[in-house]
Design an enzyme around this catalytic site. Structure first.
Site, short mmCIF file in Angstrom:
data_model
loop_
_atom_site.label_atom_id
_atom_site.label_comp_id
_atom_site.label_asym_id
_atom_site.label_seq_id
_atom_site.Cartn_x
_atom_site.Cartn_y
_atom_site.Cartn_z
N TYR A 207 37.14 49.18 39.07
CA TYR A 207 36.56 48.76 40.35
C TYR A 207 35.33 47.88 40.12
CZ TYR A 207 34.65 49.13 45.10
OH TYR A 207 34.17 48.85 46.35
N LYS A 211 34.97 43.84 41.13
CA LYS A 211 33.98 43.35 42.08
C LYS A 211 33.00 42.36 41.43
CE LYS A 211 35.44 45.56 45.71
NZ LYS A 211 36.00 44.84 46.88
#
Length: 302
Positions: A207, A211
């Site tokens: 994650y 990002k």
């Protein structure tokens, strides 16, 4: 897979008339303003337009919001509609999208169901969304997934799924729709990244990486498309108490250490993100391009 409704076409709801029409019938009905009467994404209102522009700063503009069936995406769609924009809502759950669309005030809406883990579906979504209202002025890449796991426990499936939805999908939509915006000479792209893209976060290996990459992708969009009138910016929220946020951070013992590092002493709510996105999409942010905006209650300065 991408599904446009109804009956294989994209459905658009006219809130004033309270009816649902196909994209083709909306265009033939002449309800879309002409190029001459539609404000550009960076236009300057006349003095006579000032009161309405202040209340509805995005009037006449057309937006696509991904991940719009709930949480941050639903709040962003509501914020854009309240500011006057026509909104295309996308997500995997068509009925949930319709439910959100039914609550949006005073603007045209359309629903396009799409699985952003499928690259072909992303390409089709770009084409479909651009056709519904004959172009787009605003793109909000909000859809995202997370599979919390340690570095040692990383699985190939979780990594690939995270990168497909969190990075490949917004990158492709930014490229395709950004090119169309550049051709019309104006537009605004707002990507929803995360504080996890600015600061390392344990148990968020894929994650955080996705990002961080999205933040840099935004900067390249800003660099390449800026000379052609298209702005690209990225918001980086801390924990936001959506359904997904509650699943990951709902336990007091896990939330307490993170809250202790936020000077404002709270996590975000969807409206915090929506307000920032609406502002970045408006002329009030006309000189903001390539920026990363932390929505973190002061975490990054603590």
């Amino acid at each position: 897979m991408t599904t446009a409704t109804p009956a294989g076409t994209t459905a658009a709801r006219s809130t004033a008339a309270g009816s649902t029409r196909s994209a083709g019938s909306i265009r033939s009905a002449g309800s879309i303003p002409s190029a001459e009467s539609t404000p550009s994404a960076e236009s300057t209102p006349s003095a006579g337009d000032a009161p309405d522009r202040a209340a509805r700063p995005l009037a006449g503009r057309r937006a696509l919001v991904t991940g719009a069936s709930r949480g941050i995406g639903a709040a962003v769609a509501a914020g854009l509609a309240a500011a006057g924009a026509d909104v295309v809502l996308s997500g995997r759950d068509e009925q949930a999208l319709r439910d959100v669309a039914a609550t949006l005030p005073g603007t045209r809406t359309a629903v396009v169901a799409a699985d952003l883990a499928d690259g072909a579906a992303v390409e089709h979504l770009a084409d479909t969304a651009l056709s519904v209202f004959d172009g787009l002025d605003i793109l909000v890449n909000n859809a995202g997934v997370t599979f919390p796991e340690t570095v040692a426990g990383l699985s190939v499936a979780a990594w690939d799924a995270t990168m497909a939805v969190n990075l490949r999908a917004p990158a492709l939509l930014g490229a395709r729709i950004g090119a169309a915006m550049a051709a019309q000479g104006s537009g605004s792209i707002v990507n929803v990244a995360s504080l996890a893209g600015l600061r390392a976060l344990a148990e968020h290996y894929a994650y955080s990486a996705s990002k961080a990459a999205l933040i840099m992708a935004t900067k390249v969009l800003a660099l390449e498309l800026g000379p052609r009138g298209v702005r690209a910016n990225v918001v980086c929220p801390t924990v936001v108490l959506t359904e997904m946020g509650q699943q990951v951070w709902g336990a007091r013992e896990k939330a307490a250490p993170m809250l202790a590092r936020i000077p404002l002493g709270r996590f975000g709510v969807p409206a915090d993100v929506a307000d920032a996105v609406v502002w970045l999409s408006s002329d009030a942010a006309a000189m903001i391009n390539g920026a990363e905006l932390p929505l973190d209650g002061g975490f990054t300065v603590a």
